[in-house]
Design an enzyme around this catalytic site. Structure first.
Site, PDB file in Angstrom:
ATOM      1  N   ARG A 254     -88.483 -63.006 -44.740  1.00  0.00           N
ATOM      2  CA  ARG A 254     -88.219 -63.806 -45.934  1.00  0.00           C
ATOM      3  C   ARG A 254     -88.708 -65.227 -45.681  1.00  0.00           C
ATOM      4  O   ARG A 254     -88.044 -65.990 -44.992  1.00  0.00           O
ATOM      5  CB  ARG A 254     -86.709 -63.793 -46.213  1.00  0.00           C
ATOM      6  CG  ARG A 254     -86.340 -64.263 -47.612  1.00  0.00           C
ATOM      7  CD  ARG A 254     -84.849 -64.515 -47.722  1.00  0.00           C
ATOM      8  NE  ARG A 254     -84.491 -65.756 -47.060  1.00  0.00           N
ATOM      9  CZ  ARG A 254     -83.346 -65.966 -46.404  1.00  0.00           C
ATOM     10  NH1 ARG A 254     -82.465 -65.005 -46.282  1.00  0.00           N
ATOM     11  NH2 ARG A 254     -83.097 -67.138 -45.851  1.00  0.00           N
ATOM     12  N   HIS A 258     -82.845 -67.792 -49.236  1.00  0.00           N
ATOM     13  CA  HIS A 258     -82.251 -66.555 -49.757  1.00  0.00           C
ATOM     14  C   HIS A 258     -82.342 -66.525 -51.290  1.00  0.00           C
ATOM     15  O   HIS A 258     -82.810 -65.569 -51.890  1.00  0.00           O
ATOM     16  CB  HIS A 258     -80.801 -66.433 -49.295  1.00  0.00           C
ATOM     17  CG  HIS A 258     -80.043 -65.353 -49.991  1.00  0.00           C
ATOM     18  ND1 HIS A 258     -80.271 -64.014 -49.757  1.00  0.00           N
ATOM     19  CD2 HIS A 258     -79.076 -65.405 -50.951  1.00  0.00           C
ATOM     20  CE1 HIS A 258     -79.466 -63.288 -50.538  1.00  0.00           C
ATOM     21  NE2 HIS A 258     -78.744 -64.112 -51.262  1.00  0.00           N
ATOM     22  N   TYR A 267     -80.039 -72.838 -40.966  1.00  0.00           N
ATOM     23  CA  TYR A 267     -79.697 -71.789 -39.997  1.00  0.00           C
ATOM     24  C   TYR A 267     -80.892 -71.159 -39.295  1.00  0.00           C
ATOM     25  O   TYR A 267     -80.728 -70.260 -38.495  1.00  0.00           O
ATOM     26  CB  TYR A 267     -78.824 -70.714 -40.653  1.00  0.00           C
ATOM     27  CG  TYR A 267     -79.395 -70.106 -41.927  1.00  0.00           C
ATOM     28  CD1 TYR A 267     -80.365 -69.096 -41.868  1.00  0.00           C
ATOM     29  CD2 TYR A 267     -78.981 -70.542 -43.186  1.00  0.00           C
ATOM     30  CE1 TYR A 267     -80.886 -68.547 -43.026  1.00  0.00           C
ATOM     31  CE2 TYR A 267     -79.502 -69.998 -44.346  1.00  0.00           C
ATOM     32  CZ  TYR A 267     -80.453 -69.003 -44.259  1.00  0.00           C
ATOM     33  OH  TYR A 267     -80.973 -68.468 -45.407  1.00  0.00           O
TER      34      TYR A 267
HETATM   35  C1  LIG Z   1     -71.054 -55.995 -52.670  1.00  0.00           C
HETATM   36  C2  LIG Z   1     -71.554 -57.387 -52.444  1.00  0.00           C
HETATM   37  N1  LIG Z   1     -71.064 -58.120 -51.424  1.00  0.00           N
HETATM   38  C3  LIG Z   1     -71.520 -59.371 -51.211  1.00  0.00           C
HETATM   39  C4  LIG Z   1     -72.488 -59.911 -52.023  1.00  0.00           C
HETATM   40  C5  LIG Z   1     -73.001 -61.326 -51.775  1.00  0.00           C
HETATM   41  N2  LIG Z   1     -74.381 -61.257 -51.265  1.00  0.00           N
HETATM   42  C6  LIG Z   1     -75.426 -61.481 -52.078  1.00  0.00           C
HETATM   43  S1  LIG Z   1     -76.859 -61.314 -51.280  1.00  0.00           S
HETATM   44  C7  LIG Z   1     -76.116 -60.971 -49.808  1.00  0.00           C
HETATM   45  C8  LIG Z   1     -76.918 -60.724 -48.564  1.00  0.00           C
HETATM   46  C9  LIG Z   1     -77.891 -59.605 -48.736  1.00  0.00           C
HETATM   47  O1  LIG Z   1     -78.799 -59.565 -47.668  1.00  0.00           O
HETATM   48  P1  LIG Z   1     -79.819 -58.399 -47.528  1.00  0.00           P
HETATM   49  O2  LIG Z   1     -79.192 -57.105 -47.896  1.00  0.00           O
HETATM   50  O3  LIG Z   1     -80.429 -58.485 -46.177  1.00  0.00           O
HETATM   51  O4  LIG Z   1     -80.911 -58.665 -48.677  1.00  0.00           O
HETATM   52  P2  LIG Z   1     -81.860 -59.919 -48.960  1.00  0.00           P
HETATM   53  O5  LIG Z   1     -81.124 -60.794 -49.932  1.00  0.00           O
HETATM   54  O6  LIG Z   1     -82.150 -60.589 -47.666  1.00  0.00           O
HETATM   55  O7  LIG Z   1     -83.078 -59.353 -49.606  1.00  0.00           O
HETATM   56  C10 LIG Z   1     -74.733 -60.980 -49.971  1.00  0.00           C
HETATM   57  C11 LIG Z   1     -73.773 -60.716 -48.886  1.00  0.00           C
HETATM   58  C12 LIG Z   1     -72.982 -59.119 -53.083  1.00  0.00           C
HETATM   59  N3  LIG Z   1     -73.931 -59.546 -53.908  1.00  0.00           N
HETATM   60  N4  LIG Z   1     -72.509 -57.860 -53.267  1.00  0.00           N
END
Ligand SMILES: Cc1ncc(C[n+]2csc(CCOP(=O)(O)OP(=O)(O)O)c2C)c(N)n1
Length: 360
Positions: A254, A258, A267
């Site tokens: 990425r 985020h 970080y």
């Molecule tokens: C069920 C749930 N828990 C927590 C969140 C908050 N949240 C949004 S994005 C994220 C991290 C996701 O990371 P990843 O799966 O690696 O995907 P990326 O965003 O890096 O593509 C979190 C914890 C959420 N959207 N849904």
């Protein structure tokens, strides 16, 4: 010592733009290669504009796919129009190829429900924000195709962090049991907001998670659009033929934050990001195409101009779409409004920041 099942790593195009021998033999078509390149570039130009709109207060938030264009483009390019895309919040590279318009994507991030009502990709699902639940939706839809004996496959994407969520394991498990025609693509971009991959899971690869569910797992270079396209094509074909699901771990990075609500400099180190730029997907395909005299500066300038024009038109459409009031979110959620929500609707009507301030 590493524990677990070993799986291969597929890379056809190296970071410096050299095709591996096997890929040379496979004989890539020049038109396909140029289309993949153009689609990735189009995504990146759109992505940069969306971030700029958010920074100037014209968009609520945005989840950039900078550096991950190959995952969405390669996968969607391998899909048939009749297949189904179940996207998460970072999947506009695939959505744009499926016919979702840039204006719709902007409306979505501007908080407008109409941004989820895709004119040209009517059957695809809207974005899913709760992490991992889209995998359950995808497996359910795939199972429905199987029961109806329709030769269609479903694609969903999930992040590396999301594969630690219970919904992911449950859905993967049932995909295996049901032999569901689904392709689950992990966009392993190294980070789940501020949590690095190494602190998310102790498994050597995320693709290995497939084995516990009796599903085929593959790991590929997610910055190599040719590997993504090939792996997706094979998995989709297999799904449509009734031979079951595949989990593809596409390893990428990425390059941006985020979302626009994040500041990744808090970080991770600039050196890490600088190194990741040497592996990004667009430059390597351009290097290959230029080496084969299939691309040059003139073509690049024309493409950039076309993309910029398309993006500007989408922004104009977005900006001139009169916002709807807060009640729209109730309209789209329920066929008929439950009595318990009536007070909330009234309150939303009284408050209504959308009508007062417009999109964003
Ligand atoms: C069920 C749930 N828990 C927590 C969140 C908050 N949240 C949004 S994005 C994220 C991290 C996701 O990371 P990843 O799966 O690696 O995907 P990326 O965003 O890096 O593509 C979190 C914890 C959420 N959207 N849904």
């Amino acid at each position: 010592m590493s524990v677990g099942f070993r799986i291969d790593y597929l890379q056809l195009l190296s970071p410096s733009g050299e095709l591996r021998e096997a890929a040379e033999e496979a004989g890539w078509n020049a038109d396909v290669l140029r289309s993949l390149y153009q689609a990735m570039t189009r995504t990146r130009v759109f992505d940069a504009k969306a971030v700029a709109l958010q920074r100037t207060g014209q968009l609520g938030t945005f989840a950039s796919a900078l550096g991950q264009e190959a995952i969405g483009v390669g996968t969607a390019y391998a899909m048939h129009p009749d297949d189904l895309l179940v996207p998460s919040y970072r999947d506009h590279a695939a959505q744009l190829l499926r016919g979702v318009t840039m204006a719709e994507i902007l409306l979505y991030w501007g908080g407008d429900e109409r941004g989820s009502d895709f004119k040209n990709a009517r059957r695809d699902f809207p974005n899913c924000v709760p992490v991992a639940t889209q995998v359950a939706h995808a497996v359910g839809a795939a199972y429905a195709f199987r029961l109806r004996k329709e030769k269609r496959a479903v694609v969903c994407f999930i992040g590396d962090g999301g594969t630690g969520n219970g919904a992911f394991y449950e859905a993967l498990n049932m995909a295996g049991v049901w032999k569901a025609p689904v392709v689950i693509v992990i966009n392993n971009n190294g980070w789940a907001i501020s949590t690095p991959r190494a602190r998310e899971c102790a498994a050597e690869t995320l693709a290995q998670k497939a084995f516990g569910a009796g599903v085929e797992g593959r790991q590929i270079d997610g910055n190599d659009v040719l590997s993504v396209y090939k792996a997706a094509q094979q998995a989709l074909e297999k799904a449509r033929e009734g031979d079951g699901p595949t989990l593809i771990e596409a390893v990428s990075y990425r390059l941006g934050d985020h979302t626009t609500a994040d500041d990744a400099t808090r970080y991770r180190s600039p050196d890490e990001v600088k190194e990741a730029w040497t592996r990004e997907p667009i430059g390597r395909l351009r290097a290959f195409l230029a080496g084969k005299r299939l691309w040059d500066k003139e073509k690049e300038d024309a493409l950039q101009r076309r993309c910029a024009r398309e993006v500007e038109e989408a922004v104009a459409t977005y900006a001139s779409t009169p916002p709807r009031g807060c009640e729209a979110m109730f309209d789209y959620l329920f066929h008929s409004l439950p009595a318990s929500m009536k007070d909330q609707l009234e309150e939303a009507r009284r408050f209504d920041p959308v009508r007062r301030n417009g999109h964003g």
